[in-house]
Design an enzyme around this catalytic site. Structure first.
Site, mmCIF file in Angstrom:
data_model
loop_
_atom_site.group_PDB
_atom_site.id
_atom_site.type_symbol
_atom_site.label_atom_id
_atom_site.label_comp_id
_atom_site.label_asym_id
_atom_site.label_seq_id
_atom_site.Cartn_x
_atom_site.Cartn_y
_atom_site.Cartn_z
ATOM 1 N N HIS A 27 86.438 10.423 -40.763
ATOM 2 C CA HIS A 27 86.954 11.798 -40.755
ATOM 3 C C HIS A 27 87.510 12.145 -39.369
ATOM 4 O O HIS A 27 88.594 12.718 -39.253
ATOM 5 C CB HIS A 27 85.825 12.801 -41.030
ATOM 6 C CG HIS A 27 85.250 12.757 -42.409
ATOM 7 N ND1 HIS A 27 83.916 12.594 -42.640
ATOM 8 C CD2 HIS A 27 85.823 12.885 -43.625
ATOM 9 C CE1 HIS A 27 83.678 12.635 -43.942
ATOM 10 N NE2 HIS A 27 84.823 12.792 -44.574
ATOM 11 N N LYS A 51 77.144 20.607 -56.069
ATOM 12 C CA LYS A 51 76.757 19.387 -55.358
ATOM 13 C C LYS A 51 75.794 19.720 -54.222
ATOM 14 O O LYS A 51 76.169 20.368 -53.248
ATOM 15 C CB LYS A 51 78.021 18.711 -54.805
ATOM 16 C CG LYS A 51 78.066 17.206 -55.019
ATOM 17 C CD LYS A 51 79.455 16.677 -54.715
ATOM 18 C CE LYS A 51 79.436 15.531 -53.741
ATOM 19 N NZ LYS A 51 80.786 15.121 -53.359
ATOM 20 N N ARG A 100 92.254 5.924 -47.695
ATOM 21 C CA ARG A 100 91.521 4.716 -47.336
ATOM 22 C C ARG A 100 92.010 3.481 -48.064
ATOM 23 O O ARG A 100 92.158 2.428 -47.497
ATOM 24 C CB ARG A 100 90.030 4.908 -47.625
ATOM 25 C CG ARG A 100 89.341 5.726 -46.582
ATOM 26 C CD ARG A 100 87.999 6.177 -47.045
ATOM 27 N NE ARG A 100 88.140 7.217 -48.037
ATOM 28 C CZ ARG A 100 87.163 8.036 -48.403
ATOM 29 N NH1 ARG A 100 85.965 7.887 -47.882
ATOM 30 N NH2 ARG A 100 87.368 8.975 -49.285
ATOM 31 N N SER A 137 81.059 9.224 -46.376
ATOM 32 C CA SER A 137 79.778 9.883 -46.089
ATOM 33 C C SER A 137 78.690 9.330 -46.996
ATOM 34 O O SER A 137 77.557 9.101 -46.566
ATOM 35 C CB SER A 137 79.888 11.395 -46.294
ATOM 36 O OG SER A 137 80.826 11.944 -45.424
HETATM 37 N N1 LIG Z 1 86.954 6.495 -43.468
HETATM 38 C C1 LIG Z 1 87.926 7.380 -43.669
HETATM 39 N N2 LIG Z 1 89.175 7.155 -43.220
HETATM 40 C C2 LIG Z 1 90.148 8.042 -43.468
HETATM 41 N N3 LIG Z 1 89.983 9.191 -44.142
HETATM 42 C C3 LIG Z 1 88.764 9.465 -44.608
HETATM 43 C C4 LIG Z 1 87.667 8.587 -44.397
HETATM 44 N N4 LIG Z 1 86.576 9.124 -44.985
HETATM 45 C C5 LIG Z 1 86.977 10.283 -45.536
HETATM 46 N N5 LIG Z 1 88.279 10.491 -45.314
HETATM 47 C C6 LIG Z 1 89.084 11.586 -45.787
HETATM 48 O O1 LIG Z 1 88.442 12.802 -45.480
HETATM 49 C C7 LIG Z 1 88.716 13.764 -46.489
HETATM 50 C C8 LIG Z 1 87.440 14.406 -46.950
HETATM 51 O O2 LIG Z 1 86.665 13.465 -47.594
HETATM 52 P P1 LIG Z 1 85.174 13.677 -48.056
HETATM 53 O O3 LIG Z 1 84.549 14.847 -47.426
HETATM 54 O O4 LIG Z 1 85.120 13.522 -49.525
HETATM 55 O O5 LIG Z 1 84.546 12.416 -47.359
HETATM 56 P P2 LIG Z 1 83.900 11.158 -47.970
HETATM 57 O O6 LIG Z 1 83.535 10.308 -46.798
HETATM 58 O O7 LIG Z 1 84.779 10.558 -49.029
HETATM 59 O O8 LIG Z 1 82.581 11.757 -48.596
HETATM 60 P P3 LIG Z 1 81.878 11.407 -49.988
HETATM 61 O O9 LIG Z 1 81.333 10.035 -49.828
HETATM 62 O O10 LIG Z 1 80.833 12.463 -50.073
HETATM 63 O O11 LIG Z 1 82.933 11.505 -51.045
HETATM 64 C C9 LIG Z 1 89.488 12.990 -47.577
HETATM 65 O O12 LIG Z 1 90.849 13.227 -47.387
HETATM 66 C C10 LIG Z 1 89.187 11.569 -47.283
HETATM 67 O O13 LIG Z 1 90.230 10.736 -47.694
HETATM 68 MG MG LIG Z 2 84.931 11.218 -51.036
#
Ligand SMILES: Nc1ncnc2c1ncn2[C@@H]1O[C@H](COP(=O)(O)OP(=O)(O)OP(=O)(O)O)[C@@H](O)[C@H]1O
Ligand SMILES: [Mg+2]
Length: 169
Positions: A27, A51, A100, A137
């Site tokens: 993020h 959630k 990703r 996450s």
């Molecule tokens: N490792 C990463 N690299 C690039 N973008 C990311 C990454 N992790 C999350 N994002 C982006 O951050 C934004 C918010 O994602 P989100 O809060 O769902 O995170 P997540 O890591 O996917 O969490 P969860 O596992 O709970 O789904 C999305 O646009 C997602 O693509």
């Molecule tokens: Mg996600």
């Protein structure tokens, strides 16, 4: 007219939405890159009452604030509702999201088209850094739960918060 109302629209603004439960280096990488492209980046913790998170919304916001403080142009808040309404209320024309893998693409394309159809807001995708392309996450929480080393995947304050929450500190 003077004051923030008249200055607001001249600034180039974007929003980075997510659940951030908790914020990871993946993020942070996207937020940092967005912060160099826009004048103001609004990081928004989208509230999803269905959630139950590991961290409360306030805790997530606090962690995001701490790790984005160095950028100077990042604002953090929570929002309960449609992202397009958040954007409309603040006159923000762009959503920035990380991509990703192909697995992100279908859903993100759908969301982007829906949001554009609803309000004209544009979605811009930034490709993830290869180092973080597997990172989410959920995965961080799962690995941390079982005592795996995640110190290279989250900022130090998040690592401490996870240890404390999971009773491993
Ligand atoms: N490792 C990463 N690299 C690039 N973008 C990311 C990454 N992790 C999350 N994002 C982006 O951050 C934004 C918010 O994602 P989100 O809060 O769902 O995170 P997540 O890591 O996917 O969490 P969860 O596992 O709970 O789904 C999305 O646009 C997602 O693509
Ligand atoms: Mg996600």
């Amino acid at each position: 007219m003077t004051g923030p109302e008249s200055e607001g629209p001249q600034l180039r603004r974007a929003v980075c939405p997510g659940s951030f439960d908790p914020i990871t280096n993946g993020h942070l990488d996207i937020i940092a890159r967005a912060s160099s492209l826009y004048d103001v980046v609004h990081v928004v913790v989208m509230i999803n009452q269905a959630k139950q998170g590991l961290f409360t919304v306030d805790e997530r916001i606090e962690l995001i604030r701490q790790v984005t403080a160095e950028y100077g142009n990042v604002q953090v808040e929570a929002y309960h509702g449609l992202l397009v309404d958040y954007c409309k209320q603040r006159d923000i024309p762009a959503i920035v999201k990380g991509l990703r893998a192909v697995s992100d693409f279908d859903y993100e394309l759908q969301m982007a088209q829906m949001n554009n159809g609803l309000s004209g807001v544009e979605t811009l995708f930034i490709p993830t850094s290869p180092t973080y392309s597997f990172l989410s996450s959920s995965l961080v929480k799962e690995v941390a739960t079982w005592g795996g080393d995640i110190s290279h995947l989250v900022p130090p304050v998040v690592l401490e918060a996870l240890k404390e929450r999971l009773g491993k500190g």
